[in-house]
Design a protein around this motif. Structure first.
Motif, PDB file in Angstrom:
ATOM      1  N   ASP A 388       0.813  -1.219   0.000  1.00 58.87           N
ATOM      2  CA  ASP A 388       0.000   0.000   0.000  1.00 58.87           C
ATOM      3  C   ASP A 388       0.843   1.264   0.000  1.00 58.87           C
ATOM      4  OD1 ASP A 388      -2.514  -1.173  -0.121  1.00 58.87           O
ATOM      5  OD2 ASP A 388      -2.523  -1.595   2.029  1.00 58.87           O
ATOM      6  N   MET A 389       2.172   1.126   0.136  1.00 60.29           N
ATOM      7  CA  MET A 389       3.034   2.303   0.057  1.00 60.29           C
ATOM      8  C   MET A 389       3.319   2.696  -1.386  1.00 60.29           C
ATOM      9  SD  MET A 389       5.774   1.629   3.141  1.00 60.29           S
ATOM     10  CE  MET A 389       6.484   3.250   2.913  1.00 60.29           C
ATOM     11  N   ALA A 390       2.960   1.808  -2.334  1.00 60.06           N
ATOM     12  CA  ALA A 390       3.159   2.140  -3.742  1.00 60.06           C
ATOM     13  C   ALA A 390       2.287   3.334  -4.112  1.00 60.06           C
ATOM     14  CB  ALA A 390       2.817   0.933  -4.620  1.00 60.06           C
ATOM     15  N   GLY A 391       2.784   4.158  -5.019  1.00 63.06           N
ATOM     16  CA  GLY A 391       2.074   5.375  -5.397  1.00 63.06           C
ATOM     17  C   GLY A 391       0.928   5.111  -6.348  1.00 63.06           C
ATOM     18  N   ASN A 392       0.322   6.181  -6.779  1.00 62.74           N
ATOM     19  CA  ASN A 392      -0.780   6.114  -7.739  1.00 62.74           C
ATOM     20  C   ASN A 392      -0.489   7.083  -8.888  1.00 62.74           C
ATOM     21  OD1 ASN A 392      -3.237   5.289  -8.804  1.00 62.74           O
ATOM     22  ND2 ASN A 392      -4.364   6.917  -7.770  1.00 62.74           N
ATOM     23  N   PHE A 393       0.719   6.993  -9.420  1.00 63.01           N
ATOM     24  CA  PHE A 393       1.152   7.882 -10.485  1.00 63.01           C
ATOM     25  C   PHE A 393       0.549   7.458 -11.825  1.00 63.01           C
ATOM     26  CE2 PHE A 393       4.213   8.748  -7.238  1.00 63.01           C
ATOM     27  CZ  PHE A 393       4.671  10.034  -7.461  1.00 63.01           C
ATOM     28  N   HIS A 394       0.406   8.433 -12.709  1.00 66.00           N
ATOM     29  CA  HIS A 394      -0.040   8.178 -14.072  1.00 66.00           C
ATOM     30  C   HIS A 394       1.102   8.493 -15.029  1.00 66.00           C
ATOM     31  CE1 HIS A 394      -4.680   8.145 -13.644  1.00 66.00           C
ATOM     32  NE2 HIS A 394      -4.106   7.709 -12.537  1.00 66.00           N
ATOM     33  N   PRO A 395       1.236   7.713 -16.116  1.00 67.85           N
ATOM     34  CA  PRO A 395       2.316   7.989 -17.079  1.00 67.85           C
ATOM     35  C   PRO A 395       2.041   9.255 -17.866  1.00 67.85           C
ATOM     36  CG  PRO A 395       0.905   6.214 -17.873  1.00 67.85           C
ATOM     37  CD  PRO A 395       0.447   6.522 -16.478  1.00 67.85           C
ATOM     38  N   GLY A 396       3.117   9.922 -18.252  1.00 69.22           N
ATOM     39  CA  GLY A 396       3.001  11.127 -19.055  1.00 69.22           C
ATOM     40  C   GLY A 396       2.993  10.813 -20.537  1.00 69.22           C
ATOM     41  N   SER A 397       3.019  11.840 -21.333  1.00 65.18           N
ATOM     42  CA  SER A 397       3.037  11.706 -22.788  1.00 65.18           C
ATOM     43  C   SER A 397       3.955  12.796 -23.341  1.00 65.18           C
ATOM     44  CB  SER A 397       1.617  11.846 -23.349  1.00 65.18           C
ATOM     45  OG  SER A 397       1.054  13.100 -22.977  1.00 65.18           O
ATOM     46  N   GLY A 398       3.874  13.026 -24.634  1.00 67.33           N
ATOM     47  CA  GLY A 398       4.676  14.089 -25.219  1.00 67.33           C
ATOM     48  C   GLY A 398       5.952  13.582 -25.857  1.00 67.33           C
ATOM     49  N   PRO A 399       6.772  14.505 -26.379  1.00 70.14           N
ATOM     50  CA  PRO A 399       7.959  14.125 -27.159  1.00 70.14           C
ATOM     51  C   PRO A 399       9.160  13.705 -26.333  1.00 70.14           C
ATOM     52  CG  PRO A 399       7.768  16.504 -27.059  1.00 70.14           C
ATOM     53  CD  PRO A 399       6.544  15.955 -26.384  1.00 70.14           C
ATOM     54  N   GLY A 400       9.123  13.876 -25.016  1.00 70.66           N
ATOM     55  CA  GLY A 400      10.249  13.453 -24.186  1.00 70.66           C
ATOM     56  C   GLY A 400      11.392  14.429 -24.139  1.00 70.66           C
ATOM     57  N   VAL A 401      11.143  15.710 -24.442  1.00 73.23           N
ATOM     58  CA  VAL A 401      12.209  16.707 -24.417  1.00 73.23           C
ATOM     59  C   VAL A 401      11.749  17.967 -23.697  1.00 73.23           C
ATOM     60  CG1 VAL A 401      13.260  15.887 -26.562  1.00 73.23           C
ATOM     61  CG2 VAL A 401      11.534  17.696 -26.658  1.00 73.23           C
ATOM     62  N   LEU A 402      12.724  18.707 -23.189  1.00 72.18           N
ATOM     63  CA  LEU A 402      12.511  20.035 -22.620  1.00 72.18           C
ATOM     64  C   LEU A 402      13.247  21.054 -23.477  1.00 72.18           C
ATOM     65  CD1 LEU A 402      13.111  19.269 -18.825  1.00 72.18           C
ATOM     66  CD2 LEU A 402      10.901  19.745 -19.894  1.00 72.18           C
ATOM     67  N   LYS A 403      12.668  22.232 -23.612  1.00 70.72           N
ATOM     68  CA  LYS A 403      13.314  23.335 -24.338  1.00 70.72           C
ATOM     69  C   LYS A 403      13.828  24.330 -23.297  1.00 70.72           C
ATOM     70  CE  LYS A 403      11.983  22.067 -28.567  1.00 70.72           C
ATOM     71  NZ  LYS A 403      12.870  21.836 -29.706  1.00 70.72           N
ATOM     72  N   ILE A 404      15.133  24.557 -23.285  1.00 71.16           N
ATOM     73  CA  ILE A 404      15.755  25.421 -22.277  1.00 71.16           C
ATOM     74  C   ILE A 404      16.394  26.619 -22.961  1.00 71.16           C
ATOM     75  CG2 ILE A 404      17.501  25.543 -20.468  1.00 71.16           C
ATOM     76  CD1 ILE A 404      17.065  22.593 -19.946  1.00 71.16           C
ATOM     77  N   ASN A 405      16.017  27.816 -22.513  1.00 70.39           N
ATOM     78  CA  ASN A 405      16.539  29.062 -23.069  1.00 70.39           C
ATOM     79  C   ASN A 405      17.574  29.638 -22.112  1.00 70.39           C
ATOM     80  OD1 ASN A 405      17.058  31.486 -24.287  1.00 70.39           O
ATOM     81  ND2 ASN A 405      15.020  32.356 -23.942  1.00 70.39           N
ATOM     82  N   SER A 406      18.805  29.701 -22.580  1.00 67.37           N
ATOM     83  CA  SER A 406      19.870  30.264 -21.755  1.00 67.37           C
ATOM     84  C   SER A 406      20.553  31.380 -22.526  1.00 67.37           C
ATOM     85  CB  SER A 406      20.891  29.182 -21.371  1.00 67.37           C
ATOM     86  OG  SER A 406      21.907  29.718 -20.558  1.00 67.37           O
ATOM     87  N   GLY A 407      20.291  32.603 -22.119  1.00 71.16           N
ATOM     88  CA  GLY A 407      20.901  33.748 -22.781  1.00 71.16           C
ATOM     89  C   GLY A 407      20.482  33.899 -24.218  1.00 71.16           C
ATOM     90  N   GLY A 408      19.237  33.509 -24.541  1.00 70.78           N
ATOM     91  CA  GLY A 408      18.742  33.628 -25.899  1.00 70.78           C
ATOM     92  C   GLY A 408      19.051  32.441 -26.785  1.00 70.78           C
ATOM     93  N   THR A 409      19.815  31.489 -26.295  1.00 66.30           N
ATOM     94  CA  THR A 409      20.139  30.274 -27.051  1.00 66.30           C
ATOM     95  C   THR A 409      19.313  29.112 -26.515  1.00 66.30           C
ATOM     96  OG1 THR A 409      22.400  31.028 -27.428  1.00 66.30           O
ATOM     97  CG2 THR A 409      21.962  28.680 -27.738  1.00 66.30           C
ATOM     98  N   TRP A 410      18.614  28.435 -27.413  1.00 68.99           N
ATOM     99  CA  TRP A 410      17.753  27.332 -27.004  1.00 68.99           C
ATOM    100  C   TRP A 410      18.487  26.001 -27.128  1.00 68.99           C
ATOM    101  CZ3 TRP A 410      12.948  27.783 -24.866  1.00 68.99           C
ATOM    102  CH2 TRP A 410      12.346  29.049 -24.927  1.00 68.99           C
ATOM    103  N   THR A 411      18.308  25.160 -26.109  1.00 67.92           N
ATOM    104  CA  THR A 411      18.872  23.809 -26.103  1.00 67.92           C
ATOM    105  C   THR A 411      17.746  22.806 -25.881  1.00 67.92           C
ATOM    106  OG1 THR A 411      20.949  24.614 -25.152  1.00 67.92           O
ATOM    107  CG2 THR A 411      20.532  22.243 -25.035  1.00 67.92           C
ATOM    108  N   THR A 412      17.742  21.740 -26.672  1.00 67.26           N
ATOM    109  CA  THR A 412      16.733  20.682 -26.529  1.00 67.26           C
ATOM    110  C   THR A 412      17.332  19.539 -25.721  1.00 67.26           C
ATOM    111  OG1 THR A 412      15.799  21.273 -28.681  1.00 67.26           O
ATOM    112  CG2 THR A 412      15.129  19.172 -27.731  1.00 67.26           C
ATOM    113  N   VAL A 413      16.749  19.291 -24.565  1.00 72.75           N
ATOM    114  CA  VAL A 413      17.275  18.284 -23.626  1.00 72.75           C
ATOM    115  C   VAL A 413      16.296  17.116 -23.544  1.00 72.75           C
ATOM    116  CG1 VAL A 413      17.999  17.825 -21.257  1.00 72.75           C
ATOM    117  CG2 VAL A 413      18.437  20.069 -22.293  1.00 72.75           C
ATOM    118  N   GLY A 414      16.767  15.924 -23.879  1.00 80.82           N
ATOM    119  CA  GLY A 414      15.946  14.722 -23.720  1.00 80.82           C
ATOM    120  C   GLY A 414      16.004  14.228 -22.290  1.00 80.82           C
ATOM    121  N   VAL A 415      14.879  13.738 -21.771  1.00 80.54           N
ATOM    122  CA  VAL A 415      14.799  13.321 -20.374  1.00 80.54           C
ATOM    123  C   VAL A 415      14.391  11.853 -20.281  1.00 80.54           C
ATOM    124  CG1 VAL A 415      13.776  13.773 -18.114  1.00 80.54           C
ATOM    125  CG2 VAL A 415      14.121  15.674 -19.726  1.00 80.54           C
ATOM    126  N   SER A 416      15.135  11.097 -19.503  1.00 81.45           N
ATOM    127  CA  SER A 416      14.757   9.734 -19.104  1.00 81.45           C
ATOM    128  C   SER A 416      14.880   9.691 -17.590  1.00 81.45           C
ATOM    129  CB  SER A 416      15.669   8.686 -19.747  1.00 81.45           C
ATOM    130  OG  SER A 416      15.486   8.631 -21.141  1.00 81.45           O
TER     131      SER A 416
END
Length: 572
Positions: A388-416
Motif C-alpha cells: 500500500d506504500m506504492a504510489g498512484n502515479f499516471h504515465p506522461g506523454s509528449g515528445p520526451g524533451v525540454l526546451k531550455i533558453n539560456s541567454g537567448g540560445t535554445w537547447t533541446t534536452v531529452g529526459v529519461s
C-alpha cells in the motif's frame, strides 16, 4: 502397478538424475555462468566475465541429445545465480520476499531460454542461434509483464568493453548479441573440437565457431572510429548537476520533503558562490534530480518563491524534479505525475506547468510498477504490508524533451527519469524528437548504499554511446555524473554526499545508426527465433529437412531397413 511402486520409481529416477555426473557438471557450469555474469556488472565492471558467463551456459546446453527439461533446468540455475546477487537492492528496506520472488520470476525467463536454445542449437551455426535466442528472451523479459524488467541485460554489463561501441550500430540488443555469439563460439570451439577431432564435420564446426568469435570484435573495431566521430562538435554547452542528498536513509525520505528541497537549494547556492568566485564556469542550465522538490512549487507559494529567488541569483534556468497534482477536467479526479519543470530566472515556473507536458514540463512516461503504481493492488497487498506504500502515479506523454533558453540560445534536452533509462524506447524517442543532450534525473535514496545506483549509471553510459549524446545524471543521493558521448565519465560524485558537477560538453544533432534503426534489429532477432522454433515444430517441411539433415538420415534408415529385410529373406 500400485501408487507406492510408481512413487518409488519416480524417487529412484530422480536420485539417479541428481547424482549423475553429467547433471552435476551441467548444473555447476550454469551456476558458475550466472555468477560470472553478475561479476561483469558494476561496480565490478569485469566485462569479459560476460563472455565467460555465456560460454559456460552454452557449454552446459551443447551436450548432444540434451533433453528440453535439462536445458530449462540449466537456464533456471543460471538465472538464480545471476539475479539473486544482482538485485538485493530491491529488498533493502522491504524485506527479502520481493527480491527473491522477482529473482525466481526472472530465472523463469532464462529457463525458457535454456529450453529454446536446446531446440534451436540442433541447426547448423549453433552459436548464431544461441545468440538470437538470448537476445529474444532479453526482449521478452524487458516487455512482459507490467511493461517488463530490463535490468541486467547483458549489454549493460559491457562498460569498458570494446564491444560497447556496437551500441552505436544496434543499441543494447546488438551488444548483448555480440557477447552471446562470442561466448557460444568459444564454448562450441572447445566442446565440438574435442568431440570430433578427426572428422570432416569438426572442420565445419570449428570454422563456424571461429567465425562467431572473431566477427563481433572486428565489427566493434570497425565501428569505433564512427563512435568517436560523434564526440567532436563545434557546439557545446556548460551544464551543472546538483546532488543535495537526503537527511537519512529509508523509505520515509519523502516525509522529509522540506529538508530535501532545502538541501538542493543550499548546494545550488554553493555552486553559485563558486561561479562568482571564478572557481567553476557559469553553467547554461542546472539540473536537479528526480523528487528534489516533492513540495509542488506550482501550488506551494513558499517553494515557488524560494525557486524564483534561486533562479534569479543563478541567472540560468534550473530543471527541478517534483510531484504534481493533476486534475482531470472532465471527471474532476486528481492524479499524480512524476515531473521535471524548467524554472526560468525571469519567468519563474513554465507557463505549461499546470496544463500538461510541453516545452517547459516533462512527465515521466514509463512509470515503475510496485513503486510508482501497484498493479493488481488487492492481490499483492496479501503478500506484503509495503504494497500500500506504492504510489498512484499516471504515465506522461509528449515528445520526451525540454526546451531550455539560456541567454537567448535554445537547447533541446531529452529526459529519461530514473527507471526509464533502462528502456530503449525512452532515450530513442527523445533523440528522434531533437534532443541534443540527454538528462537522467534520478532518486536512488530508497535503495540505500547498494549497487543499484552504479548499475543505473552504467545504463546511462550505454545510452551515451548508443545515441552519440552527452548524458548528465543528477541523483538525490548519488551517484551523479557527467558522461561523454563515448561512454566515459567526465566527473562523478560520491554516494550519499552533497555536491555539484560542472562541465562543458558537446551538443549533437546528428543521429547514430542505432537511433535511426530503433528496434528493427531487435525485432528481426525475435522473428528469426520464432521462425526457427516453428521450423523445428513442423519437422516434415523441406526447409527443416534441408537445415537439419533429417531427410538424409531417414533415407539412410530406409536403406538399412531394406538391407535387413533382404538378409532375412535370403536374397543375398
Amino acid at each position: 502397478m500400485s501408487l507406492a511402486e510408481r512413487y518409488d520409481r519416480v524417487v529412484a529416477a530422480t536420485v539417479r538424475t541428481v547424482t549423475d555426473r553429467r547433471y552435476l557438471l551441467r548444473t555447476g557450469m550454469s551456476v558458475a555462468g550466472g555468477i560470472a555474469m553478475w561479476a561483469s556488472f558494476p561496480p565490478r565492471n569485469l566485462w569479459f566475465f560476460g563472455i565467460v558467463s555465456l560460454a559456460l551456459l552454452c557449454g552446459a546446453l551443447s551436450e548432444p541429445g540434451l533433453r528440453l527439461r535439462s536445458g530449462a533446468w540449466c537456464g533456471f540455475a543460471f538465472g538464480l545465480a545471476f539475479y539473486l546477487p544482482l538485485l538485493p537492492w530491491i529488498g533493502v528496506y522491504v524485506g527479502p520476499l520481493p527480491w527473491i520472488a522477482l529473482s525466481v520470476v526472472l530465472a523463469g525467463y532464462t529457463a525458457l531460454f535454456g529450453l529454446i536454445a536446446v531446440v534451436l542449437m540442433r541447426f547448423p551455426a549453433r552459436a548464431l542461434w544461441f545468440a538470437l535466442a538470448w537476445v529474444s528472451i532479453e526482449w521478452a523479459r524487458s516487455s512482459f509483464p507490467f511493461g517488463g524488467f530490463p535490468w541486467g541485460r547483458t549489454g549493460f554489463g559491457q562498460i569498458g568493453s570494446p564491444l560497447l561501441s556496437l551500441a552505436a550500430l544496434g543499441g543494447v540488443p546488438l551488444v548483448s548479441f555480440a557477447v552471446a555469439v562470442i561466448g557460444a563460439g568459444i564454448a562450441l570451439l572447445i566442446a565440438d573440437g574435442y568431440r570430433d577431432r578427426s572428422s570432416l564435420r569438426s572442420v565445419r564446426v570449428l570454422a563456424a565457431a571461429g567465425a562467431a568469435i572473431i566477427i563481433a570484435p572486428i565489427a566493434a573495431a570497425a565501428t569505433w572510429p564512427s563512435v568517436n566521430a560523434h564526440n567532436t562538435s563545434r557546439d557545446s554547452i556548460t551544464i551543472a548537476a546538483i546532488q543535495g542528498n537526503v537527511p537519512r536513509l529509508g523509505l520515509d525520505f519523502n516525509a522529509q520533503r522540506e529538508a530535501v528541497l532545502n538541501n538542493h537549494i543550499n548546494e545550488t547556492r554553493a555552486l553559485i558562490d563558486a561561479v562568482h568566485a571564478g572557481s567553476v564556469p557559469r553553467p547554461d542550465f542546472i539540473l536537479w534530480p528526480e523528487d528534489s522538490s516533492d513540495i509542488d512549487p506550482t501550488i506551494n507559494l513558499d517553494a515557488s518563491q524560494m525557486l524564483d529567488s534561486l533562479a534569479r541569483s543563478a541567472g540560468v534556468p534550473i530543471v527541478i524534479g517534483t510531484v504534481l497534482e493533476n486534475q482531470d477536467p472532465d471527471t474532476g479526479n486528481t492524479h499524480e505525475t512524476n515531473s521535471m519543470l524548467v524554472w526560468d530566472p525571469n519567468a519563474g515556473q513554465p507557463a505549461d506547468a499546470t496544463v500538461g507536458p510541453g516545452p517547459g514540463r516533462y512527465d515521466k512516461r514509463i512509470i515503475q510498477p510496485f513503486g510508482e503504481y501497484l498493479p493488481w493492488r488487492s492481490f499483492f497487498r496479501l503478500f506484503s504490508s509495503y504494497a500500500d506504500m506504492a504510489g498512484n502515479f499516471h504515465p506522461g506523454s509528449g515528445p520526451g524533451v525540454l526546451k531550455i533558453n539560456s541567454g537567448g540560445t535554445w537547447t533541446t534536452v531529452g529526459v529519461s527519469t530514473c527507471w526509464e533509462v533502462a528502456f530503449d524506447r525512452s532515450a530513442e524517442k527523445s533523440v528522434r524528437n531533437g534532443a541534443q543532450i540527454l538528462a537522467v534525473p534520478s532518486n536512488n535514496a530508497t535503495f540505500g548504499r547498494t549497487q543499484m545506483t552504479y548499475q543505473q549509471l552504467a545504463m546511462s553510459q550505454v545510452r551515451a554511446v548508443e545515441h552519440g549524446r552527452t548524458v548528465v545524471v543528477a541523483a538525490t543521493s548519488g551517484v551523479s555524473a557527467i558522461v561523454r558521448p563515448n561512454g566515459t565519465v567526465v566527473s562523478r560524485t560520491g554516494i550519499f554526499e552533497p555536491g555539484f558537477l560542472v562541465a562543458r560538453m558537446p551538443l549533437h544533432s546528428d543521429k547514430t545508426i542505432a537511433t535511426r534503426l530503433g528496434a528493427i534489429p531487435l525485432y528481426l532477432a525475435v522473428i528469426a527465433t520464432i521462425v526457427g522454433l516453428l521450423v523445428v515444430m513442423v519437422p516434415r517441411t523441406r526447409f527443416n529437412e534441408l537445415i537439419t539433415g533429417r531427410r538424409r538420415d531417414r533415407g539412410a534408415r530406409v536403406d538399412a531397413r531394406g538391407a535387413r529385410d533382404t538378409d532375412d529373406n535370403g536374397s543375398h
